[in-house]
Design a protein around this motif. Structure first.
Motif, PDB file in Angstrom:
ATOM      1  N   VAL A  43      -8.388  -9.031 -10.757  1.00  0.00           N
ATOM      2  CA  VAL A  43      -7.265  -9.946 -10.959  1.00  0.00           C
ATOM      3  C   VAL A  43      -6.998 -10.709  -9.662  1.00  0.00           C
ATOM      4  O   VAL A  43      -6.777 -11.929  -9.662  1.00  0.00           O
ATOM      5  CB  VAL A  43      -5.999  -9.178 -11.408  1.00  0.00           C
ATOM      6  CG1 VAL A  43      -4.756 -10.069 -11.307  1.00  0.00           C
ATOM      7  CG2 VAL A  43      -6.169  -8.665 -12.825  1.00  0.00           C
ATOM      8  N   HIS A  44      -7.045  -9.999  -8.540  1.00  0.00           N
ATOM      9  CA  HIS A  44      -6.846 -10.639  -7.242  1.00  0.00           C
ATOM     10  C   HIS A  44      -7.964 -11.633  -6.935  1.00  0.00           C
ATOM     11  O   HIS A  44      -7.708 -12.706  -6.369  1.00  0.00           O
ATOM     12  CB  HIS A  44      -6.769  -9.584  -6.137  1.00  0.00           C
ATOM     13  CG  HIS A  44      -5.487  -8.815  -6.111  1.00  0.00           C
ATOM     14  ND1 HIS A  44      -4.256  -9.412  -5.915  1.00  0.00           N
ATOM     15  CD2 HIS A  44      -5.229  -7.487  -6.270  1.00  0.00           C
ATOM     16  CE1 HIS A  44      -3.302  -8.497  -5.938  1.00  0.00           C
ATOM     17  NE2 HIS A  44      -3.864  -7.324  -6.156  1.00  0.00           N
ATOM     18  N   VAL A  93      -7.328   0.165 -15.180  1.00  0.00           N
ATOM     19  CA  VAL A  93      -6.380  -0.847 -14.699  1.00  0.00           C
ATOM     20  C   VAL A  93      -6.548  -1.054 -13.197  1.00  0.00           C
ATOM     21  O   VAL A  93      -6.488  -2.195 -12.703  1.00  0.00           O
ATOM     22  CB  VAL A  93      -4.926  -0.433 -15.041  1.00  0.00           C
ATOM     23  CG1 VAL A  93      -3.922  -1.322 -14.311  1.00  0.00           C
ATOM     24  CG2 VAL A  93      -4.706  -0.507 -16.551  1.00  0.00           C
ATOM     25  N   LYS A  94      -6.795   0.025 -12.459  1.00  0.00           N
ATOM     26  CA  LYS A  94      -7.014  -0.081 -11.019  1.00  0.00           C
ATOM     27  C   LYS A  94      -8.236  -0.944 -10.727  1.00  0.00           C
ATOM     28  O   LYS A  94      -8.200  -1.821  -9.854  1.00  0.00           O
ATOM     29  CB  LYS A  94      -7.190   1.305 -10.418  1.00  0.00           C
ATOM     30  CG  LYS A  94      -7.488   1.296  -8.925  1.00  0.00           C
ATOM     31  CD  LYS A  94      -7.706   2.714  -8.403  1.00  0.00           C
ATOM     32  CE  LYS A  94      -8.085   2.694  -6.931  1.00  0.00           C
ATOM     33  NZ  LYS A  94      -8.341   4.084  -6.422  1.00  0.00           N
ATOM     34  N   TRP A 124      -9.658  -3.183 -12.691  1.00  0.00           N
ATOM     35  CA  TRP A 124      -9.420  -4.575 -13.096  1.00  0.00           C
ATOM     36  C   TRP A 124      -8.447  -5.276 -12.152  1.00  0.00           C
ATOM     37  O   TRP A 124      -8.518  -6.486 -11.956  1.00  0.00           O
ATOM     38  CB  TRP A 124      -8.883  -4.626 -14.517  1.00  0.00           C
ATOM     39  CG  TRP A 124      -9.938  -4.662 -15.583  1.00  0.00           C
ATOM     40  CD1 TRP A 124     -10.115  -3.774 -16.606  1.00  0.00           C
ATOM     41  CD2 TRP A 124     -10.954  -5.669 -15.758  1.00  0.00           C
ATOM     42  NE1 TRP A 124     -11.179  -4.144 -17.396  1.00  0.00           N
ATOM     43  CE2 TRP A 124     -11.711  -5.315 -16.903  1.00  0.00           C
ATOM     44  CE3 TRP A 124     -11.302  -6.823 -15.067  1.00  0.00           C
ATOM     45  CZ2 TRP A 124     -12.786  -6.070 -17.364  1.00  0.00           C
ATOM     46  CZ3 TRP A 124     -12.374  -7.587 -15.515  1.00  0.00           C
ATOM     47  CH2 TRP A 124     -13.103  -7.217 -16.645  1.00  0.00           C
ATOM     48  N   SER A 125      -7.521  -4.530 -11.553  1.00  0.00           N
ATOM     49  CA  SER A 125      -6.521  -5.171 -10.688  1.00  0.00           C
ATOM     50  C   SER A 125      -7.178  -5.843  -9.486  1.00  0.00           C
ATOM     51  O   SER A 125      -6.718  -6.897  -9.030  1.00  0.00           O
ATOM     52  CB  SER A 125      -5.473  -4.154 -10.228  1.00  0.00           C
ATOM     53  OG  SER A 125      -6.039  -3.214  -9.322  1.00  0.00           O
ATOM     54  N   LEU A 180       2.324  -2.158 -10.235  1.00  0.00           N
ATOM     55  CA  LEU A 180       1.048  -1.459 -10.420  1.00  0.00           C
ATOM     56  C   LEU A 180       1.210   0.023 -10.090  1.00  0.00           C
ATOM     57  O   LEU A 180       0.776   0.509  -9.043  1.00  0.00           O
ATOM     58  CB  LEU A 180      -0.037  -2.097  -9.543  1.00  0.00           C
ATOM     59  CG  LEU A 180      -1.486  -1.703  -9.835  1.00  0.00           C
ATOM     60  CD1 LEU A 180      -1.869  -2.085 -11.261  1.00  0.00           C
ATOM     61  CD2 LEU A 180      -2.424  -2.354  -8.839  1.00  0.00           C
ATOM     62  N   ALA A 223      -3.472  -5.039 -16.325  1.00  0.00           N
ATOM     63  CA  ALA A 223      -3.594  -5.147 -14.865  1.00  0.00           C
ATOM     64  C   ALA A 223      -2.986  -6.442 -14.362  1.00  0.00           C
ATOM     65  O   ALA A 223      -2.347  -6.479 -13.300  1.00  0.00           O
ATOM     66  CB  ALA A 223      -5.070  -5.062 -14.465  1.00  0.00           C
ATOM     67  N   THR A 268       0.075  -6.307 -11.834  1.00  0.00           N
ATOM     68  CA  THR A 268      -0.217  -6.837 -10.501  1.00  0.00           C
ATOM     69  C   THR A 268       0.719  -7.985 -10.141  1.00  0.00           C
ATOM     70  O   THR A 268       1.294  -8.015  -9.054  1.00  0.00           O
ATOM     71  CB  THR A 268      -1.682  -7.314 -10.432  1.00  0.00           C
ATOM     72  OG1 THR A 268      -2.547  -6.207 -10.709  1.00  0.00           O
ATOM     73  CG2 THR A 268      -2.007  -7.872  -9.050  1.00  0.00           C
TER      74      THR A 268
END
Length: 283
Positions: free
Chosen positions: A250-251, A243-244, A246-247, A219, A210, A214
């Motif tokens: 991540v932000h 992954v969505k 976790w993304s 993505l 991710a 990202t």
């Protein structure tokens, strides 16, 4: 890079003096390296021994939970895999690693970066004696250091909403780089070398994927599917969702990182990055 005589460089950064035991003959000179906030490093050129990168321990590395000792342990564990520079020396002032001679990665084929990430995730983590990455602990560490004046209502709400890791089906933890991208890839005659392992750790590989997708604006489910194909993973839909999830986090980590960077450095560029991320998350 600015080339500076060794004696003068030591005056500018006294941590360089701690390398006296490593070098039989004092280095000729050092060069400042351009890098990120926590990567104020030096290229050290020494007679008979070659070139190295000195990665000091500073108040900034402590603020961002960067351990040069953990970085050293990871590099030593994977030194025979020919994917990273070798760690040469460690002390209580910093880490010395071999200089990777080559060119920065500039290939437009994003698939190469996905393959490199897969290669990292397939390394034997049993050889790496470090504790698993804890997302909540990292977010809380950033949060607790921020001044109250930076914690507006929107930020408080985002922090409480996203400070916990997502509830996902478990997957096997892997070695993760956590900062993979063209800026940390060097093309050499032997192949790609991955540098700057200061954020690396053992973690959920979906988080590392991710981060890559990202930060590189890639993505897309097709890129997640490509990663799964390379690792012979059948549950593609589950990984796309992971992954969505976790993304978003991540932000959140990036938002708090930039705010802390702004607090420590006062550079408005970091504040602007944080504002942009917060606005996007609030949408």
């Amino acid at each position: 890079m600015a080339k500076i005589a060794w004696a003068e460089a030591c005056q500018l950064d006294p941590t360089l003096l701690s390398l006296t035991r490593f070098f039989d003959v004092p280095p000729t000179y050092a060069e400042t390296l351009a890098g990120g906030l926590t990567n104020r490093c030096w290229k050290v050129i020494a007679p008979h021994k070659g070139s190295f990168v000195w990665r000091p321990i500073t108040e900034l590395t402590k603020a961002f939970t960067i351990s040069r000792f953990q970085e050293y342990q990871i590099l030593k564990a994977i030194e025979h895999d020919m994917i990273a520079p070798n760690a040469a020396y460690i002390n209580d002032q910093g880490l010395l690693v071999e200089w990777v001679d080559g060119e920065l990665f500039d290939d437009a084929d994003f698939d190469i970066q996905i393959k490199t990430l897969v290669r990292i995730h397939l390394l034997d983590k049993k050889r790496i004696p470090v504790a698993p990455f804890n997302y909540t602990a990292r977010v809380d560490h950033y949060w607790m250091q921020l001044d109250a004046k930076l914690k507006d209502e929107a930020l408080v709400e985002l922090y409480h909403q996203w400070r916990s890791a997502p509830a996902l089906d478990p997957v096997e933890l892997t070695l993760c780089h956590f900062d993979l991208g063209p800026h940390n890839l060097i093309k050499t005659p032997q192949g790609l070398s991955v540098i700057d392992w200061e954020y690396a750790g053992i973690a959920d590989p979906r988080l590392d994927l991710a981060m890559l997708l990202t930060t590189e604006n890639q993505l897309e489910p097709t890129n997640v599917a490509r990663y799964c194909q390379l690792r012979d993973i059948d549950n593609i839909d589950g990984w796309v969702e992971g992954v969505k999830q976790w993304s978003i986090r991540v932000h959140i980590m990036a938002l708090l990182w930039y705010l802390l960077a702004f607090q420590l450095r006062g550079d408005p560029v970091y504040e602007q990055q944080a504002i942009q991320i917060k606005e996007n998350l609030c949408k």
